[in-house]
Design a protein around this motif. Structure first.
Motif, PDB file in Angstrom:
ATOM      1  N   ARG A 169      60.874  74.094  50.423  1.00  0.00           N
ATOM      2  CA  ARG A 169      60.987  74.119  51.764  1.00  0.00           C
ATOM      3  C   ARG A 169      59.887  74.882  52.234  1.00  0.00           C
ATOM      4  N   ALA A 170      59.246  74.587  53.410  1.00  0.00           N
ATOM      5  CA  ALA A 170      58.247  75.201  54.066  1.00  0.00           C
ATOM      6  C   ALA A 170      58.401  76.446  54.367  1.00  0.00           C
ATOM      7  N   GLN A 171      57.268  77.380  54.186  1.00  0.00           N
ATOM      8  CA  GLN A 171      57.323  78.787  54.159  1.00  0.00           C
ATOM      9  C   GLN A 171      56.116  78.926  55.171  1.00  0.00           C
ATOM     10  N   LYS A 257      57.727  73.484  59.221  1.00  0.00           N
ATOM     11  CA  LYS A 257      58.769  74.601  59.197  1.00  0.00           C
ATOM     12  C   LYS A 257      59.560  74.593  60.320  1.00  0.00           C
ATOM     13  N   ASP A 261      63.822  73.807  60.457  1.00  0.00           N
ATOM     14  CA  ASP A 261      64.536  74.923  61.074  1.00  0.00           C
ATOM     15  C   ASP A 261      65.311  74.340  62.481  1.00  0.00           C
TER      16      ASP A 261
END
Length: 381
Positions: A169-171, A257, A261
């Motif tokens: 998952r993108a951070q 991201k 989200d």
């Protein structure tokens, strides 16, 4: 490498105890009331990995310039290998280091704490700004450093897909989420000098690995070879494109991201901005090759030459593939409906825009980045 950073590398593992505030849980960090006894107990359990020096920081140009910052990879993962026992020593051991040709130095601990020393690269060194007490320059350096941190994350995602055929998952990190460092306590990585930010900033940096550290939380092990590839990608990116390359990579990461989200409008507008930037750059190169004068090149970039017109012209000239032509038109229309009609953006449209931005950066801009945002309910990107 800065002198202070080099000295910390040479220090033995045994250290004199330092006053600090331990940050194992949200309530403790939020109140700042964790005593020495509690801190030592937490250390024995292997849960403490950051401490904040209380009182004034050393007043020197070197320390006030901050060597760099640290942040935890999130969601939680292992780097190098999974420890046999989850002791503090095992979690905080530096399992990988890299010194980039441009001068940056990066270290990663087993529990995923990334430490970056920025002092060796003129684009991110604060020494001159601190010496001149130039607040605007210091703020700009903070922005540059965060952009580089996010560029490293974009390169890490790219390396994970290429080397391990796995996504994560993108951070995205922000200036409020990093721990500013003047003393990087390698190899154990446990203690830092911290600037005068509120403790909530440290919580956001430290909590991710501590709060979710159970048997099922860390499902991914980032191999050392993957970190090598990420480091190489970052070195190439910054060496050839300097800080603008970092900012571009950081924007692509932020778009991915946002899509994950479910902020689809934000994802699309960021991704389209990148695609349009690459489209305009390709357009300028094309008309330059046609021998246009500087005055005409300037005229051909005015408002009348919209993204739609430029796309049609480049397609007719066989400067765009059929796939890019189709995707550019589709994403541009979605962007216009969002901007002019306030029409909500669908999940597929946002992911399509992010994919297009990556394709444009690769085919037109020559970037070596590949990001695949996770979709709702999926187990893989």
């Amino acid at each position: 490498m800065s002198a202070a950073f080099a000295r910390t590398l040479a220090r033995p593992r045994e250290r004199e105890p330092r006053r600090g505030v331990a940050c194992p849980t949200v309530p403790a960090c939020a109140t700042g009331h964790v005593g020495v006894g509690a801190r030592e107990a937490i250390s024995r359990e292997g849960r403490l990995h950051l401490a904040v020096r209380s009182g004034p920081m050393p007043d020197s140009e070197e320390t006030r310039g901050y060597a760099g910052f640290a942040f935890l990879l999130h969601p939680p993962l292992w780097c190098g290998d999974e420890p046999a026992e989850r002791t503090k020593e095992a979690l905080t051991e530096s399992i990988w280091r890299s010194r980039l040709q441009i001068g940056l130095e990066i270290s990663v601990t087993r529990e995923g704490l990334v430490l970056i020393d920025f002092s060796g690269w003129h684009e991110t060194s604060k020494a001159e700004a601190v010496r001149d007490n130039d607040i605007d320059a210091i703020v700009e350096m903070d922005e540059r450093r965060v952009a580089v941190g996010n560029a490293f994350l974009a390169c890490l995602h790219t390396a994970l897909l290429a080397e391990q055929k796995m996504g994560h998952r993108a951070q995205v990190i922000t200036p409020a989420e990093v721990v500013h460092v003047t003393d990087i306590g390698l190899p154990d990585g446990t203690v830092f000098f911290f600037d005068e930010r509120p403790l909530t900033a440290l919580v956001s940096a430290a909590l991710g690995g501590a709060a979710l550290d159970d048997e099922k939380a860390r499902m991914l092990i980032v191999e050392r070879a993957t970190l090598d590839v990420a480091s190489g990608l970052l070195d190439e990116l910054l060496g050839s494109r300097a800080i603008d390359g970092a900012r571009t990579a950081a924007l692509l990461l932020r778009a991915a991201k946002a899509a994950e989200d479910e902020e689809y409008g934000l994802a699309l507008i960021i991704a389209w901005s990148l695609s349009e930037q690459m489209l305009n750059a390709h357009w300028v190169k094309y008309i330059e090759r046609q021998g246009a004068s500087k005055a005409r090149i300037k005229k051909l970039q005015e408002r009348d030459w919209t993204a739609g017109v430029v796309t049609e012209t480049l397609s007719i000239a066989k400067e765009l593939s059929d796939e890019l032509y189709t995707e550019l038109n589709a994403v541009r229309r979605a962007r216009n409906r969002w901007a002019h009609e306030l029409r909500p953006i669908a999940e597929d449209e946002a992911h399509r825009a992010v994919k297009l931005a990556g394709s444009m950066l690769t085919s037109v801009g020559g970037f070596s980045l590949a990001l695949r945002p996770w979709r709702r309910g999926s187990t893989t990107p």
